[in-house]
Structures are given as structure tokens and as C-alpha cells.
Design a protein around this motif. Structure first.
Motif, PDB file in Angstrom:
ATOM      1  N   LEU A 195       0.848  -1.082   0.111  1.00  0.00           N
ATOM      2  CA  LEU A 195       0.072  -0.076   0.019  1.00  0.00           C
ATOM      3  C   LEU A 195       0.863   1.301  -0.126  1.00  0.00           C
ATOM      4  CD1 LEU A 195      -2.917  -0.988   2.432  1.00  0.00           C
ATOM      5  CD2 LEU A 195      -3.245  -0.377   0.157  1.00  0.00           C
ATOM      6  N   SER A 196       2.040   1.236   0.768  1.00  0.00           N
ATOM      7  CA  SER A 196       2.710   2.521   0.810  1.00  0.00           C
ATOM      8  C   SER A 196       3.603   2.715  -0.363  1.00  0.00           C
ATOM      9  CB  SER A 196       3.402   2.296   2.283  1.00  0.00           C
ATOM     10  OG  SER A 196       4.582   1.374   2.465  1.00  0.00           O
ATOM     11  N   SER A 197       4.046   1.542  -0.991  1.00  0.00           N
ATOM     12  CA  SER A 197       4.868   1.613  -2.238  1.00  0.00           C
ATOM     13  C   SER A 197       4.452   2.530  -3.215  1.00  0.00           C
ATOM     14  CB  SER A 197       5.221   0.085  -2.890  1.00  0.00           C
ATOM     15  OG  SER A 197       5.727   0.145  -3.906  1.00  0.00           O
ATOM     16  N   THR A 198       5.109   3.291  -3.979  1.00  0.00           N
ATOM     17  CA  THR A 198       4.547   3.950  -5.016  1.00  0.00           C
ATOM     18  C   THR A 198       5.114   3.404  -6.680  1.00  0.00           C
ATOM     19  OG1 THR A 198       6.741   5.525  -5.162  1.00  0.00           O
ATOM     20  CG2 THR A 198       5.058   6.286  -3.621  1.00  0.00           C
ATOM     21  N   LYS A 199       5.797   2.453  -6.380  1.00  0.00           N
ATOM     22  CA  LYS A 199       6.178   1.717  -7.434  1.00  0.00           C
ATOM     23  C   LYS A 199       5.048   1.059  -8.610  1.00  0.00           C
ATOM     24  CE  LYS A 199       9.085  -2.234  -9.054  1.00  0.00           C
ATOM     25  NZ  LYS A 199       9.851  -3.627  -8.754  1.00  0.00           N
ATOM     26  N   GLY A 200       5.224   1.511  -9.744  1.00  0.00           N
ATOM     27  CA  GLY A 200       3.980   1.025 -10.586  1.00  0.00           C
ATOM     28  C   GLY A 200       2.842   1.909 -10.574  1.00  0.00           C
ATOM     29  N   LYS A 201       2.617   2.865  -9.533  1.00  0.00           N
ATOM     30  CA  LYS A 201       1.795   3.785  -9.445  1.00  0.00           C
ATOM     31  C   LYS A 201       1.764   5.100 -10.018  1.00  0.00           C
ATOM     32  CE  LYS A 201       0.799   1.547  -4.971  1.00  0.00           C
ATOM     33  NZ  LYS A 201       0.427   1.902  -3.657  1.00  0.00           N
ATOM     34  N   TYR A 202       0.847   6.112 -10.206  1.00  0.00           N
ATOM     35  CA  TYR A 202       0.736   7.211 -10.809  1.00  0.00           C
ATOM     36  C   TYR A 202       0.269   8.451  -9.798  1.00  0.00           C
ATOM     37  CZ  TYR A 202       0.401   5.254 -15.624  1.00  0.00           C
ATOM     38  OH  TYR A 202       0.694   4.749 -16.794  1.00  0.00           O
ATOM     39  N   MET A 203       0.983   9.355  -9.488  1.00  0.00           N
ATOM     40  CA  MET A 203       0.869  10.275  -8.630  1.00  0.00           C
ATOM     41  C   MET A 203      -0.314  11.302  -9.178  1.00  0.00           C
ATOM     42  SD  MET A 203       2.909  13.188  -6.781  1.00  0.00           S
ATOM     43  CE  MET A 203       2.814  14.638  -7.931  1.00  0.00           C
ATOM     44  N   ILE A 204      -1.333  11.494  -8.299  1.00  0.00           N
ATOM     45  CA  ILE A 204      -2.474  12.378  -8.514  1.00  0.00           C
ATOM     46  C   ILE A 204      -2.499  13.507  -7.396  1.00  0.00           C
ATOM     47  CG2 ILE A 204      -3.738  10.968 -10.127  1.00  0.00           C
ATOM     48  CD1 ILE A 204      -5.609  10.581  -7.997  1.00  0.00           C
ATOM     49  N   TYR A 205      -3.266  14.434  -7.710  1.00  0.00           N
ATOM     50  CA  TYR A 205      -3.626  15.667  -6.598  1.00  0.00           C
ATOM     51  C   TYR A 205      -4.917  15.441  -6.305  1.00  0.00           C
ATOM     52  CZ  TYR A 205       1.039  17.809  -6.607  1.00  0.00           C
ATOM     53  OH  TYR A 205       2.394  18.226  -6.295  1.00  0.00           O
ATOM     54  N   HIS A 206      -5.344  15.174  -4.904  1.00  0.00           N
ATOM     55  CA  HIS A 206      -6.663  15.105  -4.433  1.00  0.00           C
ATOM     56  C   HIS A 206      -6.967  16.516  -3.778  1.00  0.00           C
ATOM     57  CE1 HIS A 206     -10.737  14.038  -2.951  1.00  0.00           C
ATOM     58  NE2 HIS A 206     -10.273  14.533  -1.621  1.00  0.00           N
ATOM     59  N   ASN A 236       0.317  15.181  11.268  1.00  0.00           N
ATOM     60  CA  ASN A 236      -1.014  14.692  11.751  1.00  0.00           C
ATOM     61  C   ASN A 236      -2.190  14.406  10.712  1.00  0.00           C
ATOM     62  OD1 ASN A 236      -2.016  17.561  11.319  1.00  0.00           O
ATOM     63  ND2 ASN A 236      -0.608  18.133  13.078  1.00  0.00           N
ATOM     64  N   HIS A 237      -3.363  14.542  11.112  1.00  0.00           N
ATOM     65  CA  HIS A 237      -4.617  14.311  10.327  1.00  0.00           C
ATOM     66  C   HIS A 237      -5.470  15.789   9.975  1.00  0.00           C
ATOM     67  CE1 HIS A 237      -4.824   9.749  11.319  1.00  0.00           C
ATOM     68  NE2 HIS A 237      -3.754  10.128  10.812  1.00  0.00           N
ATOM     69  N   ASP A 238      -4.581  16.738  10.272  1.00  0.00           N
ATOM     70  CA  ASP A 238      -5.462  18.130  10.209  1.00  0.00           C
ATOM     71  C   ASP A 238      -5.328  18.310   8.645  1.00  0.00           C
ATOM     72  OD1 ASP A 238      -6.045  18.116  12.884  1.00  0.00           O
ATOM     73  OD2 ASP A 238      -4.090  19.469  13.113  1.00  0.00           O
ATOM     74  N   ILE A 239      -6.434  18.542   7.924  1.00  0.00           N
ATOM     75  CA  ILE A 239      -6.733  18.934   6.660  1.00  0.00           C
ATOM     76  C   ILE A 239      -7.711  20.064   6.624  1.00  0.00           C
ATOM     77  CG2 ILE A 239      -5.861  16.751   5.611  1.00  0.00           C
ATOM     78  CD1 ILE A 239      -9.116  16.180   5.237  1.00  0.00           C
ATOM     79  N   TYR A 240      -7.525  21.064   5.514  1.00  0.00           N
ATOM     80  CA  TYR A 240      -8.540  21.880   5.291  1.00  0.00           C
ATOM     81  C   TYR A 240      -8.962  21.970   3.791  1.00  0.00           C
ATOM     82  CZ  TYR A 240      -4.057  23.817   3.181  1.00  0.00           C
ATOM     83  OH  TYR A 240      -2.909  23.833   2.645  1.00  0.00           O
ATOM     84  N   ILE A 241      -9.981  22.567   3.524  1.00  0.00           N
ATOM     85  CA  ILE A 241     -10.762  22.786   2.162  1.00  0.00           C
ATOM     86  C   ILE A 241     -10.008  23.460   1.343  1.00  0.00           C
ATOM     87  CG2 ILE A 241     -12.553  23.711   1.206  1.00  0.00           C
ATOM     88  CD1 ILE A 241     -14.394  23.706   3.790  1.00  0.00           C
ATOM     89  N   GLY A 242      -9.644  22.862   0.075  1.00  0.00           N
ATOM     90  CA  GLY A 242      -8.796  23.359  -0.837  1.00  0.00           C
ATOM     91  C   GLY A 242      -7.308  22.994  -0.918  1.00  0.00           C
ATOM     92  N   GLN A 243      -7.204  22.181   0.305  1.00  0.00           N
ATOM     93  CA  GLN A 243      -5.729  21.661   0.357  1.00  0.00           C
ATOM     94  C   GLN A 243      -5.425  20.565  -0.610  1.00  0.00           C
ATOM     95  OE1 GLN A 243      -4.953  19.785   4.134  1.00  0.00           O
ATOM     96  NE2 GLN A 243      -2.922  19.294   3.797  1.00  0.00           N
ATOM     97  N   GLN A 244      -3.985  20.403  -1.268  1.00  0.00           N
ATOM     98  CA  GLN A 244      -3.980  19.363  -2.236  1.00  0.00           C
ATOM     99  C   GLN A 244      -3.127  18.369  -1.456  1.00  0.00           C
ATOM    100  OE1 GLN A 244      -1.878  21.288  -5.686  1.00  0.00           O
ATOM    101  NE2 GLN A 244      -4.039  22.027  -6.471  1.00  0.00           N
ATOM    102  N   LEU A 245      -3.524  16.924  -1.888  1.00  0.00           N
ATOM    103  CA  LEU A 245      -2.800  15.999  -1.373  1.00  0.00           C
ATOM    104  C   LEU A 245      -2.400  15.109  -2.349  1.00  0.00           C
ATOM    105  CD1 LEU A 245      -5.270  15.108   1.531  1.00  0.00           C
ATOM    106  CD2 LEU A 245      -3.392  16.203   1.727  1.00  0.00           C
TER     107      LEU A 245
END
Length: 320
Positions: A195-206, A236-245
Motif C-alpha cells: 500500500l505504501s509503495s509508489t512503484k508502478g503507480k501514478y501520482m495525482i492530486y486530491h 497529523n490528520h489535520d486537513i483543510y478545504i482546498g488543500q492538495q494531497l
């Protein structure tokens, strides 16, 4: 590109991508270049159209006042297409004059005459075939690049598996054993590593929207909250509206915004495009003949001021 490959009957499914077949893709590329050369009567314009699309080149010719020399219409082309022809010429030069620059190719472990296809009768896993044949699974992957998931499923039969010639007899002698082999269920630590590996995956922004919370986002992308924190260097788990992950997804997985929920996508089919070096929202819109950058931004839940980065995956609307 996906649209081009459909013109030449190259199949792209969840398991197979025939654009990766060295013979079929080369044949299709040559046919497409010949077609473009018949339209433009010039190889540099044909190569530019191969990259950006015939419409982009026709528009550049019109905007330049009717000039038909690539270097003269270059200022009117998208940046990626403008760079593509010089890169093509440079690659062609290196292929022809590699020795003069002391560039030596790595010997091919499996030249054409040392490999052959074998007919597959049932679903087969590369890992199982590799174990029985004594061939590293990486070598089977290299010889069979059209298969995305290291497996030939029953739904893709009839099919062929390319193997070193000396292993063909061994495969035929042991094929029933290979077909019957089953994977052991993955353990917790193995699943977490995958799950944590980025091998063979694409990065997107949420882009975080109102009402979303960390666990909901993680579930949408089939990952864990720990994965998202690691990919974004969060404490930490703090997120805000409009944040790009930053989120890493497998090519076969849908991105979080399901197409049927998007009003623009209801009218059409769509494809996923991985952003390349030198791309911009405008060049991508031009390349896929999207009506406007605004549409591209809306479908991908972005702001028009966003800068696209290599590795991002964008939804492209294809109107019917």
C-alpha cells in the motif's frame, strides 16, 4: 496516445495494453506517420502532428499566415510539440552516430531469434511461470510488456506468453502445474508495504472538499491514512478545504471522483492522461482538442492557476 491507438485496433483493457507490444505498436506508429505525411507532405510537420495532433498543426499553419515550414510555425505550437521535433531529430542523430560519441548499447539478453510465443490455454501468473521455469519474473515482464498485472486472465484468452526459446518445452511439459498454482494470502506486513509503495503507480492530486475527512479520502483511494501522511510529509490528520494531497494510485484504479458523478462526464467517455515533462494545462487541452482549459480544470477539480507536474493523472473528456 489512447485515441490514436483505437484507430489502429490496439486493445487497451484493465489487463492488456497493446501499445506496449513492440511489433503492433511500431506497425501502428509507422502507419500513423505515413497517414500524417500524406496530409502535410513534410516529415517534420508529420512528426509534430504525431505528437500534438493534426488539428494543432493545421491551426499553427493558419496562425502563421500559411507557412508550412516547421521552424516557422514553431512559435504557434504548444511547448511540448515545439520541443518534440528537435528531440526526435536528436534521438535519430544519436541512433546513427552513437559510436562517434562513445555511446555503447547494452547487449540484449533476449534478441528476437532467442524468444518465441507459446499458446496459453488457461489463466497464468507470471510469478508461477517464473518459479517453475527458473526464470526471474522481471525477465518474463520484459518479454511480455503488454500485460499490466503480471497475469494473463481467462478473459483475455486466447493469448500467448513470450518466453526464451529454451524454456518453451519446459513450459509445455509443466503447463497444467503452472495453471493450477495458487497464491498464498498476503500477510499484514506485506499488504502494508504494498500500500505504501509508489512503484508502478501514478501520482495525482486530491483537492480536499467540504465534508471530507482523512479516513474517507483514504478509503476512496484504497490506501491508509498513514500512506497519505507519508506521501505528503504530514505529522497529523489535520486537513483543510482546498488543500492538495498527493495520492499514488495504480493505473487500473479509478481516481476518487467517479465519472458518473461529474456532469461533464455524463455526456461522454473519458480517458486518463499522465502529465509529461513540459506539459501545461493549455498544451494538454490543445493536444486532446478539449473545448477550453476551463473544462479541463473543472473535470479535474482544479484551479486554473494550478501548475501541472509530471506524474499527475488528469481526466480528459472525449465528447461523443
Amino acid at each position: 496516445m489512447y485515441n490514436s491507438c483505437k484507430m489502429f485496433d490496439l486493445r487497451v483493457t484493465s489487463y492488456v495494453d497493446e501499445r506496449m507490444d513492440p511489433e503492433k505498436s511500431t506497425e501502428a506508429a509507422c502507419k500513423y506517420l505515413q497517414y500524417l505525411h500524406r496530409i502535410f507532405g513534410d516529415w517534420q510537420l508529420a512528426i509534430a502532428a504525431y505528437n500534438g495532433g493534426p488539428g494543432v498543426v493545421r491551426e499553427a499553419i493558419q496562425r502563421s499566415g500559411g507557412k508550412t515550414d516547421f521552424w516557422e510555425i514553431s512559435p504557434y505550437l504548444p511547448q511540448q510539440t515545439r520541443n518534440y521535433v528537435p528531440i526526435f531529430i536528436a534521438a535519430n542523430y544519436i541512433l546513427n552516430y552513437s559510436r562517434e560519441h562513445n555511446i555503447v548499447t547494452t547487449p540484449n539478453q533476449y534478441p528476437y531469434f532467442r524468444v518465441a510465443p507459446v499458446n496459453v490455454k488457461k489463466s497464468v501468473s507470471f510469478k508461477h511461470a517464473a518459479a517453475v521455469l527458473g526464470v526471474p519474473v522481471e525477465e518474463i515482464q520484459k518479454l511480455n510488456p503488454i500485460y499490466k498485472k503480471d497475469i494473463i486472465p481467462a478473459g483475455e484468452l486466447p493469448a500467448q506468453l513470450v518466453l526464451p526459446v529454451e524454456k518453451i518445452g519446459l513450459f509445455i511439459d509443466n503447463e497444467e502445474e503452472i495453471y493450477s498454482m495458487k497464491d498464498e494470502p498476503k500477510k499484514y506486513l506485506e499488504l502494508q508495504k504494498e500500500l505504501s509503495s509508489t512503484k508502478g503507480k501514478y501520482m495525482i492530486y486530491h483537492v480536499v472538499k467540504a465534508g471530507e475527512y482523512f479516513h474517507k479520502i483514504a478509503m476512496n483511494y484504497s490506501c491508509t491514512t498513514h500512506n497519505i501522511m507519508e506521501w505528503n510529509n504530514m505529522k497529523n490528520h489535520d486537513i483543510y478545504i482546498g488543500q492538495q494531497l498527493k495520492i499514488w494510485v495504480k493505473p487500473s484504479e479509478q481516481i476518487s471522483q467517479k465519472p458518473q458523478r461529474d456532469p461533464l462526464l455524463k455526456k461522454s467517455k473519458f480517458l486518463l492522461y499522465e502529465v509529461q515533462e513540459g506539459d501545461s494545462l493549455q498544451s494538454i487541452a490543445n493536444r486532446f482538442e478539449v473545448e477550453s482549459v476551463k473544462d479541463l480544470v473543472k473535470v479535474n477539480n482544479m484551479n486554473q492557476s494550478n501548475v501541472v507536474e509530471p506524474g499527475m493523472v488528469l481526466k480528459i473528456v472525449q465528447y461523443e
